[in-house]
Design an enzyme around this catalytic site. Sequence first.
Site, short mmCIF file in Angstrom:
data_model
loop_
_atom_site.label_atom_id
_atom_site.label_comp_id
_atom_site.label_asym_id
_atom_site.label_seq_id
_atom_site.Cartn_x
_atom_site.Cartn_y
_atom_site.Cartn_z
N LYS A 116 -15.99 -10.51 -5.44
CA LYS A 116 -16.29 -10.01 -6.85
C LYS A 116 -17.33 -10.77 -7.39
CE LYS A 116 -11.51 -8.41 -7.82
NZ LYS A 116 -11.62 -6.91 -7.43
N GLU A 200 -13.29 -14.76 -16.12
CA GLU A 200 -13.94 -13.87 -17.01
C GLU A 200 -13.23 -13.39 -18.45
OE1 GLU A 200 -14.78 -10.41 -14.37
OE2 GLU A 200 -13.06 -9.43 -15.27
N HIS A 235 -1.93 -3.95 -13.33
CA HIS A 235 -3.43 -3.93 -12.92
C HIS A 235 -3.27 -2.90 -11.88
CE1 HIS A 235 -4.13 -7.09 -15.67
NE2 HIS A 235 -3.41 -7.83 -14.99
N ARG A 297 -15.94 2.73 -0.56
CA ARG A 297 -14.86 3.65 0.17
C ARG A 297 -14.64 4.97 -0.80
NH1 ARG A 297 -10.17 2.84 -2.69
NH2 ARG A 297 -10.02 0.41 -3.18
P1 ADP Z 1 -8.18 3.09 -5.26
O1 ADP Z 1 -8.65 1.96 -6.43
O2 ADP Z 1 -8.81 3.75 -4.49
O3 ADP Z 1 -7.62 4.01 -6.48
P2 ADP Z 1 -6.20 1.14 -4.89
O4 ADP Z 1 -6.92 0.18 -5.38
O5 ADP Z 1 -4.62 1.50 -5.72
O6 ADP Z 1 -6.83 2.47 -4.91
O7 ADP Z 1 -5.82 0.84 -3.25
C1 ADP Z 1 -6.73 1.60 -2.60
C2 ADP Z 1 -6.24 1.36 -1.20
O8 ADP Z 1 -5.97 0.04 -0.91
C3 ADP Z 1 -4.38 1.72 -1.28
O9 ADP Z 1 -4.26 2.60 -0.12
C4 ADP Z 1 -3.67 0.39 -1.15
O10 ADP Z 1 -2.64 0.60 -0.32
C5 ADP Z 1 -4.67 -0.39 -0.45
N1 ADP Z 1 -4.59 -2.00 -1.05
C6 ADP Z 1 -4.60 -2.08 -2.38
N2 ADP Z 1 -4.44 -3.44 -2.62
C7 ADP Z 1 -4.19 -3.90 -1.46
C8 ADP Z 1 -3.97 -5.05 -0.80
N3 ADP Z 1 -3.91 -6.38 -1.62
N4 ADP Z 1 -3.61 -5.57 0.48
C9 ADP Z 1 -3.85 -4.15 1.30
N5 ADP Z 1 -4.05 -2.93 0.90
C10 ADP Z 1 -4.41 -2.78 -0.51
P1 ADP Z 2 -8.76 -4.98 -8.12
O1 ADP Z 2 -9.58 -5.40 -6.95
O2 ADP Z 2 -7.48 -5.46 -8.17
O3 ADP Z 2 -8.98 -3.52 -8.28
P2 ADP Z 2 -10.18 -5.13 -10.75
O4 ADP Z 2 -11.41 -6.24 -10.80
O5 ADP Z 2 -10.83 -3.83 -10.35
O6 ADP Z 2 -9.27 -5.76 -9.66
O7 ADP Z 2 -9.28 -5.12 -11.85
C1 ADP Z 2 -8.22 -4.49 -11.92
C2 ADP Z 2 -7.63 -4.23 -13.12
O8 ADP Z 2 -7.45 -5.24 -13.92
C3 ADP Z 2 -8.44 -3.16 -14.29
O9 ADP Z 2 -8.50 -1.83 -13.57
C4 ADP Z 2 -8.19 -3.41 -15.46
O10 ADP Z 2 -7.05 -2.95 -15.89
C5 ADP Z 2 -7.83 -5.00 -15.43
N1 ADP Z 2 -8.99 -5.81 -15.60
C6 ADP Z 2 -10.02 -6.27 -14.85
N2 ADP Z 2 -10.87 -7.09 -15.42
C7 ADP Z 2 -10.69 -7.11 -16.78
C8 ADP Z 2 -11.07 -7.71 -17.89
N3 ADP Z 2 -12.04 -8.44 -17.95
N4 ADP Z 2 -10.55 -7.20 -19.19
C9 ADP Z 2 -9.49 -6.79 -19.22
N5 ADP Z 2 -8.76 -6.22 -18.18
C10 ADP Z 2 -9.55 -6.25 -17.01
MG MG Z 3 -10.26 -2.51 -9.05
#
Ligand code: ADP
Ligand code: ADP
Ligand code: MG
Length: 654
Positions: A116, A200, A235, A297
């Site tokens: 990230k 952040e 989240h 993906r």
């Molecule tokens: P999307 O952002 O595509 O809606 P998710 O963020 O919920 O989907 O996760 C996408 C895929 O990655 C899912 O199949 C979930 O099981 C897998 N995944 C998410 N987080 C993890 C993790 N910490 N370890 C392994 N697989 C993960």
């Molecule tokens: P992941 O890899 O687990 O998907 P993301 O960076 O996409 O991590 O963040 C997951 C979720 O956390 C977001 O969908 C949002 O709901 C919350 N989030 C992330 N960053 C912020 C932020 N700066 N302020 C508020 N909520 C956040």
């Molecule tokens: Mg995300």
Amino acid sequence: MFSSVLIANRGEIACRVIRTARRLGLRTIAVYSDADRDSLFVAQADEAHRIGPAPAGESYLIGDRIVAVAKEAGADCIHPGYGFLSENAEFAEACAKAGIAFVGPPPKAIRAMGLKDAAKAVVERAGVPVVPGYHGAKQDPAFLRERAANIGFPVLIKAVAGGGGKGMRRVDRLIDFEDALLSAQREAANAFGDPRVLVEKYIRSPRHIEMQVFADRFGNAVHLFERDCSLQRRHQKVMEEAPAPGMTDAVRDAMGKAAVDAALAVGYVGAGTVEFIADASHGLRPDGFFFMEMNTRLQVEHPVTEAITGLDLVEWQFRVAAGEKLPLAQQELAVHGHAVEARLYAEDPERGFLPSTGRLWALRFPEAEGVRVDTGVAEGDVVTPYYDPMIAKVIAHAPSRLAALDLLAQALEETVVAGPRTNVGFLKALCDAHGFRAGEFDTGFIDRNMDALGAAPRGPDLAAAAAGALALVRERQEGVREAARAAGGSGQGPWDVADAFQLSGPRRTGLPIVVEGERIEAALGWDAAGPMLDVPGAELTGQADFTLVTTDDGIIALASGRQTHVRLHDPLGVALDEGDSGGVVKSPMHGKVVAIFVVEGEAVEKGQRVAIVEAMKMEHALVAPRAGVVAEVLAEAGQQVAEGARLAVIGENG
Ligand code: ADP
Ligand code: ADP
Ligand code: MG
């Protein structure tokens, strides 16, 4: 176009990819672990190969083995689905090395977006707005604390290698920063093998809005509009929709351009999603959104985009990977209607969304115009503890947002799942929730409305239990009659209604039943109409409508997505753990013991943390059911335990 594909994934996404591959005339090759031998996707594929034992680390995550199978089977390409190896640059490289096309972006693009912090730096240089914060290399706690103070609270600590909401902590006050930092780093190190974090600004009134992008090898890139994924818990996405409520042309153009710029900045090819966080405190604004990350993906929620564009994103993925140009240009793309997706999970909203496993005694989905169901399981299958507990995605598409929500609510109402607990009732309640329907929501909506959405502990549904138990009585009565007939008798017997009634008139007899594992003293009576059951506490609901599903040991009665398991008490089959309440700490599910915090002889308070068990990517803290002294510790960290396994015993005080 390719002539064959190996799908390096399982469950619903494997089924989803097979569907398009087959339509395009590709031979489909599945790989499976021991836990998935009898799965839908294995049956659907043209051929299937075993790759190892159930744990993903010994099967679906072993890239070399999968590439070897692909070579052997003569696969032209490998589709990784989502999760598992889909964002693994080494795997993409291994495919290329073996002369097999990877249906995804170039390894370089995966790497650029993989962490990230680095991703934010790259897109920032390309002029894409990023969340203000520190995403540099320094990890010294005092330094990060100072940066947090400069950013201004609340702040969000995020694992740079994070995913699935892990390693993320919101911090509201300076004094809480260091503790949160340490626990985020620990969680990140455990989950991703990388403790590094970024800090952040926590965006107030946050909306998660993401852009679907697509690029080809000729430098063309488009966006396929946005998805709003603000309905989240911990989240993690729960429901997603397209388009986003309150979206304007100006915001969409700005966000679409930022997303395409981010993709082009890393030489992207294929399907990707650029996730933004929008500050919705004053509505959506062209300067009110920030890049969070890019998922390189296909996304779980891609069906809502398919619904509003009328396109097949997996087909586009195959075409682009095969070297074709993007099928359409930006000005040829348009939004039609509104689509909403609900993720149906095997989890129990009444028990803190604890993952739930077991056999699917019933699984039925409605068939209706505008409703799509993507699933990887069928009735009779078992939900195992090894993988993501998603049972299905239910997607509704209609001309307007409210019509789509109504259609989805109706579809969820008609969905029947019995066995593992599910969130179906919770999802239905979300569709009907006033604030959500009004479009007044942000990522905190679910947390603020837990109780109203039915995600709170409730007692068993005794009316459902009564209906189920009565059905069991009738079933037994039938059984006795049949046995008597088979033995040459008249088929009349002590359980026969008319007989019993004639012989002795109305009468009652005690009938213990077991509802949700708890014994209840019910009373069985007969009148001319047949057997009646009196369950103390059950409201007389008249002809209440329950769906009854037979299991191996009883019945599950369903009402509004809520399941009530009931069986007749078997006096000979006393469960060994009955009366075993008091001081025993049991694992609530199959899983791995992550930590044990007590030793034998130690005094503990009621509610004190005793152990952590992890299942399906979630950690569950188990606490002492009473104050006392630890009499026994029966498990150790790292051990796999079954549901109900005894982990520790707390002896009584004194
Ligand atoms: P999307 O952002 O595509 O809606 P998710 O963020 O919920 O989907 O996760 C996408 C895929 O990655 C899912 O199949 C979930 O099981 C897998 N995944 C998410 N987080 C993890 C993790 N910490 N370890 C392994 N697989 C993960
Ligand atoms: P992941 O890899 O687990 O998907 P993301 O960076 O996409 O991590 O963040 C997951 C979720 O956390 C977001 O969908 C949002 O709901 C919350 N989030 C992330 N960053 C912020 C932020 N700066 N302020 C508020 N909520 C956040
Ligand atoms: Mg995300």
